[in-house]
Structure formats: structure tokens, C-alpha cells
Design a protein around this motif. Structure first.
Motif, mmCIF file in Angstrom:
data_model
loop_
_atom_site.group_PDB
_atom_site.id
_atom_site.type_symbol
_atom_site.label_atom_id
_atom_site.label_comp_id
_atom_site.label_asym_id
_atom_site.label_seq_id
_atom_site.Cartn_x
_atom_site.Cartn_y
_atom_site.Cartn_z
ATOM 1 N N SER A 131 0.871 -1.332 0.091
ATOM 2 C CA SER A 131 0.003 0.105 -0.083
ATOM 3 C C SER A 131 0.805 1.195 -0.087
ATOM 4 O O SER A 131 0.403 2.352 -0.516
ATOM 5 C CB SER A 131 -0.786 0.034 1.351
ATOM 6 N N HIS A 132 2.108 1.173 0.453
ATOM 7 C CA HIS A 132 2.730 2.708 0.876
ATOM 8 C C HIS A 132 4.238 2.439 0.155
ATOM 9 O O HIS A 132 4.698 3.621 -0.054
ATOM 10 C CB HIS A 132 3.001 2.675 2.268
ATOM 11 N N LEU A 133 4.858 1.433 -0.444
ATOM 12 C CA LEU A 133 6.092 1.436 -0.821
ATOM 13 C C LEU A 133 6.065 1.332 -2.485
ATOM 14 O O LEU A 133 6.034 0.348 -2.984
ATOM 15 C CB LEU A 133 7.176 0.314 -0.245
ATOM 16 N N GLU A 134 5.735 2.500 -3.147
ATOM 17 C CA GLU A 134 5.604 2.637 -4.341
ATOM 18 C C GLU A 134 6.688 2.788 -5.507
ATOM 19 O O GLU A 134 6.793 2.772 -6.485
ATOM 20 C CB GLU A 134 4.352 3.492 -4.652
ATOM 21 N N CYS A 166 2.742 -12.100 -3.959
ATOM 22 C CA CYS A 166 2.535 -11.831 -5.410
ATOM 23 C C CYS A 166 1.990 -10.383 -5.703
ATOM 24 O O CYS A 166 2.512 -9.543 -6.615
ATOM 25 C CB CYS A 166 1.624 -12.878 -6.180
ATOM 26 N N TYR A 167 0.958 -9.889 -4.827
ATOM 27 C CA TYR A 167 0.407 -8.735 -4.844
ATOM 28 C C TYR A 167 1.301 -7.531 -4.654
ATOM 29 O O TYR A 167 1.323 -6.447 -5.530
ATOM 30 C CB TYR A 167 -0.630 -8.573 -3.915
ATOM 31 N N ARG A 209 3.225 -4.414 -7.380
ATOM 32 C CA ARG A 209 3.326 -3.055 -6.953
ATOM 33 C C ARG A 209 4.549 -2.422 -7.158
ATOM 34 O O ARG A 209 4.888 -1.434 -6.665
ATOM 35 C CB ARG A 209 2.946 -2.847 -5.603
ATOM 36 N N CYS A 210 5.584 -3.198 -7.441
ATOM 37 C CA CYS A 210 7.005 -2.780 -7.649
ATOM 38 C C CYS A 210 7.806 -2.956 -9.068
ATOM 39 O O CYS A 210 8.753 -3.636 -9.019
ATOM 40 C CB CYS A 210 7.997 -3.859 -6.588
ATOM 41 N N PRO A 211 7.108 -2.290 -9.876
ATOM 42 C CA PRO A 211 7.558 -2.477 -11.466
ATOM 43 C C PRO A 211 8.875 -1.741 -11.576
ATOM 44 O O PRO A 211 9.399 -1.938 -12.631
ATOM 45 C CB PRO A 211 6.573 -1.930 -12.163
ATOM 46 N N LYS A 212 9.331 -1.048 -10.398
ATOM 47 C CA LYS A 212 10.631 -0.172 -10.932
ATOM 48 C C LYS A 212 11.922 -0.970 -10.261
ATOM 49 O O LYS A 212 12.936 -0.247 -10.347
ATOM 50 C CB LYS A 212 10.446 1.317 -10.168
ATOM 51 N N LEU A 213 11.653 -2.107 -9.647
ATOM 52 C CA LEU A 213 12.750 -2.897 -9.074
ATOM 53 C C LEU A 213 13.901 -3.047 -9.982
ATOM 54 O O LEU A 213 13.929 -3.329 -11.105
ATOM 55 C CB LEU A 213 12.244 -4.262 -8.413
ATOM 56 N N LYS A 214 15.127 -2.770 -9.221
ATOM 57 C CA LYS A 214 16.482 -3.255 -10.057
ATOM 58 C C LYS A 214 17.134 -4.227 -9.387
ATOM 59 O O LYS A 214 17.956 -4.977 -10.248
ATOM 60 C CB LYS A 214 17.237 -1.957 -10.070
#
Length: 296
Positions: A28-31, A52-53, A57-62
Motif C-alpha cells: 500500500s505504501h512502498l511505491e 505476489c500482490y 506493486r514494484c515495477p521499478k525494481l532493479k
């Protein structure tokens, strides 16, 4: 809460009865996360759907690191293969690590996750285990070999642990495009595996063979030393036995232009055992002081 949305790196410990609440809150909060490390205690359980959910919510992960603590391979808790699927949409991933975690027979759909990951530099699949009566589907091992083989920019590859035996991978498909690979850790390779390494990996400077020394020979190992600029070598033995003084002489000779360190383990040697003394003398003679021998 605005401050939370700006956090870019986090280490999340899932080690108590509040695991699911932590995942819901994080989703909910770590975008803006670009680096996520998760430590999970299998005895506490984990809702794979909530994981999974959160990952969706983390599409920017490197950088992604998932570390479990599986000590009982028959323990019923594991991670559903579908839990990690959202990582396939994290297109900027540079680091992917699964360590000491129990997956299903689909191996976490890691092959799908690796697809089109052109920026990936580090991949570590360490001590992956499977449900009590399951094993990786052979077709998944083949698919995983092909997807790893498409990681043209990878520098570090670690496929170690007794449940992912490297001799089952298609080594020629896997290594054929890994020209930038510099560090390799594997378990239970064959001479065919090592031949592929020597043929395709011109920049390899570290080779670690962790477990499973029954399928490769000294000649297979020497082939890598002749072809790759190895600076550090770790092995438990050769073809099911330990390394002796004559083996070390040949290893030092073949690695004359680059080899700086040889580690042998995990047997518990005493520092003044005759065998250890002979091995150290062999290394000193063959390498003229260039090679450091570590015996443990």
C-alpha cells in the motif's frame, strides 16, 4: 505516508505472525522501490498471494533478493511458483537472487521472469529446494537454460545447491552468449559443462564448484584453466575424490598465467597433516610462489 512512498531501498523481515500484514502494508505504501531484500522464516508461514500482490506493486525494481531459511526439506511450507511472476514486468532488473527457498516443480517460473532481462548482471539460484515429492520438470530446466543463455550482459551466475544439479542443464545453450561472465558458482557439473565454460566464457576469473564432484575429471577442470583467465578456484574434489599433491601441480601449471588462489574444502584438515604439507610443497614448487593454497 508521503515519505514512505519515497523509500527506494528496504530489507523486509518476514519472521513472525505479522508477515501477511507487513506485505499488505508494504504493497500500500512502498511505491518507489528499486531495491528489495526479503528474509523469510519458513516456520512462520507466508501467503503467496499477498507476496505476489506486493511484487506487482514494484515495477521499478532493479535489485531483488529473497532469502529463506529452509533447514527441513520435508517441511510443508513453501512458496507457490506464481508468487514471483510479477517480477517479469520489472524490466530494469539488474540483480535477482533466490537463496535457501522452497519452490514448486515450475521452479518459481524463473524462466518466464528472466525473459527480456537485458540489464541483468547478477543471477543467483542458491540452495533451491522443492516440495517433498517434487522435482523440477525437465522441460523447465531446458527452458531455464535457454533464458539464462539470453542474458548477454550477465557478470555473476550462481546455480549451487544439491537440488539444482548443473549437469542437467544444457550447458552449451546456457553459456553460448555469456561472453561477459566473470564469476561462476555451480554444483555437480560434468566434463561437458566445464567444456562449455572453457569454450564460451573468455573473461571468467572465478570458478567455484560447490558439491557434486562425481561427474567431472581433472582434465575437465584443466580445460577451463587453459582457456579462461581464472584467478580464484574453489572445489571440493575431483571425480568423487579429494585433490592430491599431483593434481595441484597440474592445476598450478595450467593456471600459470593467472591462477592466484586455490581453495579446497570442506574436509577438516589439520594444518600439520602430512597430506597438507605435501600439497603446500607441491603448490610452492609448481607455482613458484604465485598461487595461494587454502585448505579447510
Amino acid at each position: 505516508m508521503n515519505a514512505l512512498s519515497q523509500i527506494r531501498c528496504i530489507r523486509l523481515s518476514l519472521n513472525d505472525k505479522w508477515n501477511d500484514d507487513k506485505l499488505i502494508f508494504s504493497a500500500s505504501h512502498l511505491e518507489s522501490l528499486i531495491k528489495l531484500e526479503i528474509d523469510w522464516d519458513e516456520s512462520c508461514g507466508l501467503d503467496s498471494k499477498k507476496l505476489c500482490y506486493f511484487l506487482s506493486r514494484c515495477p521499478k525494481l532493479k535489485h531483488f533478493h529473497f532469502c529463506g531459511n529452509v533447514v527441513n526439506y520435508t517441511h510443508p511450507n513453501g512458496i507457490a511458483d506464481e508468487a514471483f511472476l510479477p517480477l517479469q514486468f520489472a524490466h530494469d532488473l539488474e540483480t535477482l537472487v533466490w537463496e535457501n527457498v522452497k519452490l514448486g516443480e515450475q521452479i518459481g517460473h524463473i524462466d518466464k521472469i528472466l525473459r527480456d532481462k537485458k540489464n541483468l548482471k547478477t543471477l543467483r539460484l542458491c540452495y533451491i529446494s522443492f516440495d517433498q515429492d517434487r522435482h523440477p520438470i525437465p522441460s523447465k530446466i531446458k527452458s531455464l537454460s535457454a533464458e539464462i543463455g539470453n542474458l548477454y550482459n550477465i557478470r555473476v551466475l550462481d546455480i549451487s545447491g544439491s537440488r539444482l544439479n548443473f549437469h542437467k542443464f544444457d550447458a552449451h545453450v546456457l553459456f553460448s552468449e555469456l561472453r561477459e561472465l566473470v564469476r561462476l558458482r555451480i554444483s555437480d557439473p560434468s566434463d561437458i559443462s566445464l567444456a562449455a565454460v572453457s569454450h564460451y566464457c573468455p573473461k571468467l576469473d572465478f570458478l567455484g564448484i560447490y558439491g557434486g564432484c562425481n561427474r567431472f575429471t581433472l582434465e575437465g577442470l584443466l580445460g577451463v584453466l587453459r582457456s579462461c583467465p581464472i584467478r580464484s578456484l574453489y572445489t571440493l574434489g575431483v571425480f568423487g575424490s579429494g585433490i592430491d599433491a599431483s593434481d595441484l601441480k597440474r592445476i598450478c601449471t595450467e593456471g600459470r598465467h593467472s591462477l592466484l588462489q586455490v581453495q579446497i574444502g570442506p574436509r577438516r584438515y589439520r594444518p600439520f597433516d602430512l597430506r597438507v604439507i605435501l600439497m603446500r610443497e607441491a603448490v610452492e614448487e609448481a607455482s613458484e610462489g604465485r598461487v595461494q593454497l587454502i585448505v579447510r
